[in-house]
Design an enzyme around this catalytic site. Structure first.
Site, PDB file in Angstrom:
ATOM      1  N   ILE A 173       0.818  -1.211   0.000  1.00  0.00           N
ATOM      2  CA  ILE A 173       0.000   0.000   0.000  1.00  0.00           C
ATOM      3  C   ILE A 173       0.853   1.262   0.000  1.00  0.00           C
ATOM      4  O   ILE A 173       0.331   2.364   0.150  1.00  0.00           O
ATOM      5  CB  ILE A 173      -0.947   0.020   1.224  1.00  0.00           C
ATOM      6  CG1 ILE A 173      -0.143   0.036   2.536  1.00  0.00           C
ATOM      7  CG2 ILE A 173      -1.913  -1.166   1.190  1.00  0.00           C
ATOM      8  CD1 ILE A 173      -1.009   0.204   3.794  1.00  0.00           C
ATOM      9  N   HIS A 230      -4.410  -4.121  -2.261  1.00  0.00           N
ATOM     10  CA  HIS A 230      -4.833  -3.736  -0.913  1.00  0.00           C
ATOM     11  C   HIS A 230      -4.957  -2.232  -0.735  1.00  0.00           C
ATOM     12  O   HIS A 230      -5.021  -1.733   0.385  1.00  0.00           O
ATOM     13  CB  HIS A 230      -3.853  -4.316   0.118  1.00  0.00           C
ATOM     14  CG  HIS A 230      -3.843  -5.812   0.134  1.00  0.00           C
ATOM     15  ND1 HIS A 230      -2.757  -6.571   0.521  1.00  0.00           N
ATOM     16  CD2 HIS A 230      -4.806  -6.718  -0.217  1.00  0.00           C
ATOM     17  CE1 HIS A 230      -3.037  -7.851   0.417  1.00  0.00           C
ATOM     18  NE2 HIS A 230      -4.274  -7.972  -0.017  1.00  0.00           N
ATOM     19  N   THR A 260       7.249 -11.960  -1.295  1.00  0.00           N
ATOM     20  CA  THR A 260       5.998 -12.385  -0.680  1.00  0.00           C
ATOM     21  C   THR A 260       6.061 -13.863  -0.327  1.00  0.00           C
ATOM     22  O   THR A 260       6.658 -14.656  -1.052  1.00  0.00           O
ATOM     23  CB  THR A 260       4.801 -12.137  -1.620  1.00  0.00           C
ATOM     24  OG1 THR A 260       3.613 -12.722  -1.058  1.00  0.00           O
ATOM     25  CG2 THR A 260       5.022 -12.737  -2.998  1.00  0.00           C
TER      26      THR A 260
END
Length: 252
Positions: free
Chosen positions: A113, A129, A202
């Site tokens: 974000i 997100h 990730t």
């Protein structure tokens, strides 16, 4: 930098050179080299102690029931000074890939974000997100910049308010909220049309975001992550080197 180029990086470099539609799927690890902590590592955000668990604070119910407590945490841990935190080598390399025509019809799909991909110059970014740089009034829906969130006076309890009196909410996906449908559609189309999927930074354990990679129908999947991920078994190449070093090496 050439001394650090491994056989795996050389393989990835060849794949990128031969690809026409690269898509990048990334998470918090992409931004750690910019000084933004990740979430689930040993020293990450979710392994620190607060009055409430971060998962509770970052929920829709908590935002509306305890907005002052939410914003104390949010300002302290979720936002940053854009003059101090800048895009790193990974963000810049991906922006260059797009500029050189390697992401035609695809782009970057990110769980972050922080807006650093956009700051680096990438034009097509699917922020699953949301973004800290977009904030809207829950009453009149007017949008406000990040500076309005950061500059809210303590005499109103630290809760940013709109001119209409409504509480301003960050345009980020909290626990209990669905992902934006238009963003999902764009991300799915980007992944489905790619011939090379690069996954980086990730753990591939956060759903529904991580589930989007199942739409990939291309030739090869490469993963760049310091730890094992849930998608390693599906990858054609796994690289455990720092992501900024790896992506930066694509242009050496």
């Amino acid at each position: 930098m050439e001394n650090c180029v491994t056989a795996e990086i050389l393989q990835l470099r060849e794949w990128v050179q031969n690809a026409r539609r690269v898509v990048f799927f990334g998470g918090a690890g992409v931004s750690t080299e910019s000084g933004i902590p990740d979430f689930r590592s040993v020293d990450g955000l979710y392994n620190q102690t607060y009055d409430y668990p971060p998962e509770t604070i970052l929920s829709t119910q908590f935002f509306y029931s305890k907005p002052a407590a939410f914003y104390r945490f949010y300002r302290d841990k979720m936002v940053f000074d854009p003059e101090r935190i800048r895009p790193n080598a990974a963000h810049l390399a991906l922006a260059r890939l797009e500029a050189e025509g390697k992401m035609e019809g695809t782009g970057i799909v990110t769980q972050n974000i922080d807006g650093l991909h956009t700051a680096a110059g990438t034009k097509r970014v699917y922020e699953l997100h949301g973004s800290i740089h977009r904030n809207y009034c829950t009453k009149c829906k007017r949008f406000h910049p990040l500076s309005h969130i950061m500059d809210t006076d303590a005499d109103v309890g630290g809760v940013p308010l709109c001119e209409c009196g409504g509480i301003i909410k960050p345009d980020v996906v909290l626990y209990g909220e669905p992902l934006d449908e238009a963003t999902i559609d764009g991300a799915v189309n980007a992944i489905a049309s790619a011939d090379l999927l690069i996954i980086g930074g990730t753990s591939m354990t956060v759903y529904p975001a991580a589930g989007l990679v199942r739409y990939f129908q291309g030739d090869r999947i490469a993963i760049i992550n310091r730890d094992a991920t849930a998608a390693d078994g599906e990858a054609d190449l796994v690289i455990r080197e720092p992501i900024g070093q790896v992506l930066g090496s694509l242009f050496d």
